[in-house]
Design a protein around this motif. Sequence first.
Motif: not given
Length: 140
Positions: A83, A86, A97, A115, A136, A138
């Motif tokens: 976390e 990111e 990501s 994800y 993923k 963001l």
Amino acid sequence: MHYILTPTLNLTDQQELFVGLRRYNYQFLPPQEIGHFGNYCRDDQGALLGGLNASIKAQWLCIDYLWVDEMLRGQGIGGRLLEQAEAYAITQGCQLSLVDTFSFQAPNFYLKLGYQQVMTLQDFPKPGMQRHYLRKSLSP
């Protein structure tokens, strides 16, 4: 020309190879769009409990390594490391990501954190195992 195959890597050869590779890659991804960073969790005595190494490639955060001590897994350390990475990557302009993990590592950990699996290589690194690639967004 001479071809030299060696079973061991040395730092000088690696660095020379990276200089040539980066010189070429910078035509497409300038140095300011590439970076590396780490995020670590240590106890009060300084012992490493978990950590994450990542790279940034333009608008992508690439999780290179994530590890949490086996005795501490399931306590949220890995999630917190990810976390924080990111959040930092977003400040650097990342919008997506990417991570890859083996079937014997943590594919479910990443799925639980938002994800999505985009590709799997079967029988890698050996029969019966898989290498999973996950991504993923963001962006909020």
